[in-house]
Scaffold this active site. Structure first.
Site, PDB file in Angstrom:
ATOM      1  N   GLY A  45       0.838  -1.195   0.000  1.00  0.00           N
ATOM      2  CA  GLY A  45       0.000   0.000   0.000  1.00  0.00           C
ATOM      3  C   GLY A  45       0.872   1.243   0.000  1.00  0.00           C
ATOM      4  N   GLN A  50       3.054   9.969   1.282  1.00  0.00           N
ATOM      5  CA  GLN A  50       4.346   9.283   1.194  1.00  0.00           C
ATOM      6  C   GLN A  50       5.109   9.615  -0.079  1.00  0.00           C
ATOM      7  OE1 GLN A  50       2.463   5.262   2.179  1.00  0.00           O
ATOM      8  NE2 GLN A  50       4.455   5.127   3.178  1.00  0.00           N
ATOM      9  N   CYS A  98       6.129  -0.070   7.159  1.00  0.00           N
ATOM     10  CA  CYS A  98       5.724   1.093   6.354  1.00  0.00           C
ATOM     11  C   CYS A  98       6.909   1.520   5.509  1.00  0.00           C
ATOM     12  CB  CYS A  98       5.291   2.232   7.278  1.00  0.00           C
ATOM     13  SG  CYS A  98       4.791   3.718   6.405  1.00  0.00           S
ATOM     14  N   LEU A  99       6.643   1.842   4.243  1.00  0.00           N
ATOM     15  CA  LEU A  99       7.726   2.243   3.345  1.00  0.00           C
ATOM     16  C   LEU A  99       8.414   3.524   3.816  1.00  0.00           C
ATOM     17  CD1 LEU A  99       6.074   1.491  -0.108  1.00  0.00           C
ATOM     18  CD2 LEU A  99       7.784   0.125   1.107  1.00  0.00           C
ATOM     19  N   HIS A 140      -4.161   1.355   7.840  1.00  0.00           N
ATOM     20  CA  HIS A 140      -2.795   1.895   7.842  1.00  0.00           C
ATOM     21  C   HIS A 140      -2.667   3.014   6.799  1.00  0.00           C
ATOM     22  CE1 HIS A 140       1.771   1.303   7.864  1.00  0.00           C
ATOM     23  NE2 HIS A 140       1.545   2.077   6.810  1.00  0.00           N
ATOM     24  N   GLU A 141      -3.158   2.739   5.587  1.00  0.00           N
ATOM     25  CA  GLU A 141      -3.032   3.730   4.517  1.00  0.00           C
ATOM     26  C   GLU A 141      -3.910   4.962   4.779  1.00  0.00           C
ATOM     27  OE1 GLU A 141      -0.583   3.416   2.715  1.00  0.00           O
ATOM     28  OE2 GLU A 141      -0.228   1.304   3.139  1.00  0.00           O
ATOM     29  N   HIS A 144      -2.399   7.483   7.047  1.00  0.00           N
ATOM     30  CA  HIS A 144      -1.458   8.417   6.402  1.00  0.00           C
ATOM     31  C   HIS A 144      -2.180   9.695   5.964  1.00  0.00           C
ATOM     32  CE1 HIS A 144       2.348   6.300   6.218  1.00  0.00           C
ATOM     33  NE2 HIS A 144       1.799   5.224   5.701  1.00  0.00           N
TER      34      HIS A 144
HETATM   35 NI    NI Z   1       2.713   3.355   5.642  1.00  0.00          NI
END
Ligand code: NI
Length: 186
Positions: A45, A50, A98-99, A140-141, A144
């Site tokens: 995701g 991000q 998380c990226l 989670h997304e 953000h």
């Molecule tokens: Ni994330």
């Protein structure tokens, strides 16, 4: 265009995202670029903050984790202006990464049953009940888009224990396999 992933410490990750309108310029290309960025960094995701934009856009392809979580098989989403309604408040803890926080993984308590409402990149409305790990990815997304990160949900003790790692990410003292953008120096 190849998009870098903005890392922990960058202020863009802490801002609240804005609704996206049908007039949004280059939306389809941006969504395609976000999917490419997500696949290159091997995430399931990615949310627009991000990649440096505080706009309510999320891409998800949960299929890579379907061996462990069958509900994720073949599930791919483009979420514009998503909204979550919690259907069952019971929380379960599972490991998340998380990226924007490379090299870290923590157990995060989240609910497992949600109603998700969103429009797609053609502004067609959708509504679906989502459960299990897929519901976790969506939460989670969507976090953000509210300027939240999964580490906001962990205990103060756990956060203290990973303080050094967080500091390293924030100060660019890490290596990453995908293109990234470090937090500005203060
Ligand atoms: Ni994330």
């Amino acid at each position: 265009m190849k998009l870098p992933v903005y890392l922990y410490g960058h202020p863009v990750l802490r801002k609240i995202s804005q609704d996206v309108t049908p007039q949004y310029e280059g939306l389809k290309q941006l969504v395609a670029d976000m999917f490419a960025c997500m696949y290159e960094s091997e995430g399931v995701g990615l949310a627009a903050p991000q990649i440096g934009r505080n706009d309510k856009i999320v891409v998800i392809d949960a299929d890579p984790v379907s061996d462990s979580f069958p509900e994720c098989a073949g599930r791919k989403f483009t979420l514009i202006n998503p909204e979550i309604e919690i259907l069952d408040g019971e929380k379960i803890s599972r490991a998340e990464g998380c990226l924007s926080l490379p090299g870290l993984s923590e157990n995060v308590p989240r609910v497992e049953h949600i109603m998700l409402r969103w429009v797609d990149e053609n502004f067609q409305p959708h509504e679906e009940e989502i459960s299990g790990f897929l519901a976790r990815i969506v939460q989670h997304e969507c976090d953000h888009l509210e300027g939240k990160l999964y580490i906001d949900h962990i205990s103060p003790i756990r956060k203290q224990l990973i303080r050094g790692k967080l500091s390293n990410i924030m100060h660019g003292k890490i290596r990453c396999d995908y293109p990234v953008k470090y937090a500005p120096r203060r």
